[in-house]
Design a protein around this motif. Sequence first.
Motif, PDB file in Angstrom:
ATOM      1  N   UNK A 151       0.820  -1.219   0.000  1.00 48.56           N
ATOM      2  CA  UNK A 151       0.000   0.000   0.000  1.00 48.56           C
ATOM      3  C   UNK A 151       0.850   1.263   0.000  1.00 48.56           C
ATOM      4  N   UNK A 152       2.152   1.108  -0.219  1.00 44.68           N
ATOM      5  CA  UNK A 152       3.108   2.210  -0.288  1.00 44.68           C
ATOM      6  C   UNK A 152       3.348   2.881   1.061  1.00 44.68           C
ATOM      7  N   UNK A 153       3.019   2.177   2.147  1.00 46.15           N
ATOM      8  CA  UNK A 153       3.336   2.677   3.486  1.00 46.15           C
ATOM      9  C   UNK A 153       4.780   2.292   3.822  1.00 46.15           C
ATOM     10  N   UNK A 154       5.608   3.266   4.152  1.00 48.61           N
ATOM     11  CA  UNK A 154       7.019   3.003   4.430  1.00 48.61           C
ATOM     12  C   UNK A 154       7.158   2.228   5.733  1.00 48.61           C
ATOM     13  N   UNK A 155       7.804   1.067   5.659  1.00 49.97           N
ATOM     14  CA  UNK A 155       8.045   0.236   6.826  1.00 49.97           C
ATOM     15  C   UNK A 155       9.446   0.431   7.389  1.00 49.97           C
ATOM     16  N   UNK A 156      10.373   0.777   6.501  1.00 50.90           N
ATOM     17  CA  UNK A 156      11.769   0.910   6.933  1.00 50.90           C
ATOM     18  C   UNK A 156      12.498   1.835   5.965  1.00 50.90           C
ATOM     19  N   UNK A 157      13.323   2.688   6.522  1.00 55.16           N
ATOM     20  CA  UNK A 157      14.220   3.531   5.739  1.00 55.16           C
ATOM     21  C   UNK A 157      15.575   3.521   6.424  1.00 55.16           C
ATOM     22  N   UNK A 158      16.585   3.100   5.719  1.00 55.45           N
ATOM     23  CA  UNK A 158      17.924   3.032   6.293  1.00 55.45           C
ATOM     24  C   UNK A 158      18.370   4.434   6.692  1.00 55.45           C
ATOM     25  N   UNK A 159      18.551   4.680   7.996  1.00 55.66           N
ATOM     26  CA  UNK A 159      18.924   6.031   8.432  1.00 55.66           C
ATOM     27  C   UNK A 159      20.397   6.364   8.230  1.00 55.66           C
ATOM     28  N   UNK A 160      21.204   5.330   7.966  1.00 55.50           N
ATOM     29  CA  UNK A 160      22.642   5.555   7.816  1.00 55.50           C
ATOM     30  C   UNK A 160      22.946   6.259   6.500  1.00 55.50           C
TER      31      UNK A 160
END
Length: 238
Positions: A151-160
């Motif tokens: 559904x295009x909901x962001x579950x994870x984004x690499x913060x590094x």
Amino acid sequence: MAAGDWGRRVLYGLLFMLTGVMMFLAFGVLLLFTSYMFWVIVPTGLVLNTFTFLSLVLFGILLVFARRKRRGCLAAISLGGMSVPGLFVVLMLLHPFLPHRPREQKANQREPLPSPSGRYVLTVPIERSSSHKGPLGYGMPFWHVTISDSNETVLYRDPNEDFHGIHNVYWVWDDQDRVWLYNSDDGAEYFYERTDSAWRRSRWRDGKPGQGVQRAAPPNALYPPYVRGEPAGVVRVP
């Protein structure tokens, strides 16, 4: 029409075309320079838009002066100088309505890229940092692995901010819904997997005690052609 009038018209036409060609070359050099080098420090769009605006203003002022002083040669130069940035503005306005060719993407740099199960979607955008600033104050660009659901909901984004945008990275899913990433800067491989209801990043085969996971090798499709020794291939993405 007198021969003198014809001569002036030819001269004005030559001046118009010469100035237009020079501006076209200037745009080309600026676009080439910003696309391959300067974009890291300043966004390409900002550079091109600023150059377009200043060109129109300067040549516009020159045209007004030429009209008042009745300087035909100067007016021709002004119109020639305004022709290319004017055309650039028109193309920008028409761009949303023009047909677009499918983008060509490398097989291991496709995005959005669904996982084999269809539960997740991977994108790896280049985003400017809010903490690492360039010499002109703009954030430096970094690749960020981003995993969303269907559904295009962001579950994870690499913060590094380890993968600098000036270098290439490559990515694929494996059959276990793990993301594998190859960093061309140092040749390191990383994988992202969901454990304990959270996504985590690990470096594969890093050789450090207590770190990394010794498991099956990354998919061969992860590596760029110069690593595999194969010709480059692309896929067309609508």
